[in-house]
Write a protein that holds these residues in place. Structure first.
Motif, mmCIF file in Angstrom:
data_model
loop_
_atom_site.group_PDB
_atom_site.id
_atom_site.type_symbol
_atom_site.label_atom_id
_atom_site.label_comp_id
_atom_site.label_asym_id
_atom_site.label_seq_id
_atom_site.Cartn_x
_atom_site.Cartn_y
_atom_site.Cartn_z
ATOM 1 N N TYR A 88 -55.714 83.573 7.812
ATOM 2 C CA TYR A 88 -55.047 82.752 8.822
ATOM 3 C C TYR A 88 -54.370 83.641 9.852
ATOM 4 O O TYR A 88 -53.959 84.756 9.552
ATOM 5 N N GLU A 89 -54.216 83.102 11.043
ATOM 6 C CA GLU A 89 -53.534 83.835 12.111
ATOM 7 C C GLU A 89 -52.085 84.146 11.734
ATOM 8 O O GLU A 89 -51.556 85.190 12.066
ATOM 9 N N ASP A 90 -51.438 83.227 10.996
ATOM 10 C CA ASP A 90 -50.037 83.391 10.630
ATOM 11 C C ASP A 90 -49.819 82.997 9.165
ATOM 12 O O ASP A 90 -49.316 81.911 8.879
ATOM 13 N N PRO A 91 -50.174 83.878 8.220
ATOM 14 C CA PRO A 91 -49.973 83.543 6.806
ATOM 15 C C PRO A 91 -48.503 83.273 6.475
ATOM 16 O O PRO A 91 -48.191 82.421 5.650
ATOM 17 N N GLU A 92 -47.609 83.967 7.136
ATOM 18 C CA GLU A 92 -46.177 83.760 6.914
ATOM 19 C C GLU A 92 -45.775 82.344 7.320
ATOM 20 O O GLU A 92 -45.007 81.675 6.625
ATOM 21 N N GLY A 93 -46.286 81.870 8.431
ATOM 22 C CA GLY A 93 -46.021 80.506 8.874
ATOM 23 C C GLY A 93 -46.572 79.486 7.889
ATOM 24 O O GLY A 93 -45.951 78.453 7.646
ATOM 25 N N TRP A 94 -47.730 79.794 7.286
ATOM 26 C CA TRP A 94 -48.313 78.903 6.293
ATOM 27 C C TRP A 94 -47.381 78.788 5.089
ATOM 28 O O TRP A 94 -47.087 77.682 4.628
ATOM 29 N N VAL A 95 -46.885 79.923 4.602
ATOM 30 C CA VAL A 95 -45.985 79.915 3.442
ATOM 31 C C VAL A 95 -44.695 79.183 3.781
ATOM 32 O O VAL A 95 -44.196 78.371 2.994
ATOM 33 N N ARG A 96 -44.148 79.429 4.974
ATOM 34 C CA ARG A 96 -42.902 78.763 5.395
ATOM 35 C C ARG A 96 -43.099 77.240 5.452
ATOM 36 O O ARG A 96 -42.262 76.474 4.984
ATOM 37 N N THR A 97 -44.226 76.808 6.015
ATOM 38 C CA THR A 97 -44.513 75.374 6.121
ATOM 39 C C THR A 97 -44.672 74.746 4.739
ATOM 40 O O THR A 97 -44.132 73.667 4.477
ATOM 41 N N VAL A 98 -45.394 75.407 3.860
ATOM 42 C CA VAL A 98 -45.577 74.887 2.500
ATOM 43 C C VAL A 98 -44.226 74.797 1.797
ATOM 44 O O VAL A 98 -43.911 73.785 1.163
ATOM 45 N N ALA A 99 -43.408 75.835 1.918
ATOM 46 C CA ALA A 99 -42.084 75.816 1.275
ATOM 47 C C ALA A 99 -41.236 74.675 1.833
ATOM 48 O O ALA A 99 -40.561 73.969 1.080
ATOM 49 N N TYR A 100 -41.289 74.472 3.131
ATOM 50 C CA TYR A 100 -40.520 73.380 3.732
ATOM 51 C C TYR A 100 -41.011 72.026 3.202
ATOM 52 O O TYR A 100 -40.216 71.168 2.838
ATOM 53 N N ARG A 101 -42.312 71.848 3.137
ATOM 54 C CA ARG A 101 -42.865 70.579 2.638
ATOM 55 C C ARG A 101 -42.497 70.351 1.169
ATOM 56 O O ARG A 101 -42.264 69.218 0.751
ATOM 57 N N ILE A 102 -42.450 71.416 0.392
ATOM 58 C CA ILE A 102 -42.037 71.300 -1.007
ATOM 59 C C ILE A 102 -40.594 70.815 -1.080
ATOM 60 O O ILE A 102 -40.265 69.942 -1.883
ATOM 61 N N THR A 103 -39.738 71.343 -0.217
ATOM 62 C CA THR A 103 -38.336 70.907 -0.248
ATOM 63 C C THR A 103 -38.209 69.451 0.173
ATOM 64 O O THR A 103 -37.402 68.721 -0.397
#
Length: 172
Positions: free
Chosen positions: A56-71
């Motif tokens: 992905y262009e922004d793997p960090e953004g993917w992890v941040r988005t997933v973490a936010y959705r989990i919360t």
């Protein structure tokens, strides 16, 4: 997965991003334990899909988005439990956190989640409005509106005179 190069690549990604992402997710949630749990789960999901996520262009953004959705999912399942717990809880102490940082986290907790998220992404993460649109999936106009409303809401909670102005309004 299991290949040594992929494992080393993921470990390097984790080492380079985990502290920064914990700060981002903590600022969005206002709860350090919740942020740690969500981020741990998001990294586990990233590891399971590392072949795709790494590309992905922004793997960090993917992890941040997933973490936010989990919360968000956790909040929806446990809203009443969290509210009851927070009513009686003292503000948590974060080792090494400055009083200003703690005041900011407390102020962020006091504003709506959608505004909090864009404020954190823009001001703490440093994303542009277009990047926030891409990460959150909402139109740019909505991002701008949430930023403006969030800034106004934060200003009410961060002003050193906020308590005095509330008392003045109440006493009139």
């Amino acid at each position: 997965m299991g290949s040594a190069p992929a494992e080393a690549d993921f470990e390097a990604f984790y080492a380079a991003s985990s502290r920064r992402l914990l700060g981002h997710v903590y600022a969005m949630t206002g709860d350090l334990a919740e942020a740690e749990d969500a981020l741990q789960e998001a990294y586990a999901r990233a590891w399971q899909r590392w072949g795709r996520v790494a590309a992905y262009e922004d793997p960090e953004g993917w992890v941040r988005t997933v973490a936010y959705r989990i919360t968000i999912s956790a909040w929806r399942r446990t809203t009443s439990r969290l509210l009851a717990h927070r009513r009686g809880a003292r503000p948590e102490e974060v080792p090494g956190a400055s009083p200003d940082r703690l005041a900011l986290i407390a102020a962020l907790r006091a504003i709506p989640a959608d505004q909090r998220r864009v404020i954190v992404l823009h001001h703490l993460v440093g994303l542009s409005v277009a990047e926030i649109r891409a990460e959150t999936g909402v139109p740019e106009g909505t991002v701008k509106s949430r930023l403006a409303r969030g800034r106004r809401a934060l200003a009410e909670h961060l002003s050193e005179y906020a308590d005095e102005s509330q008392e003045a309004v109440t006493n009139v």
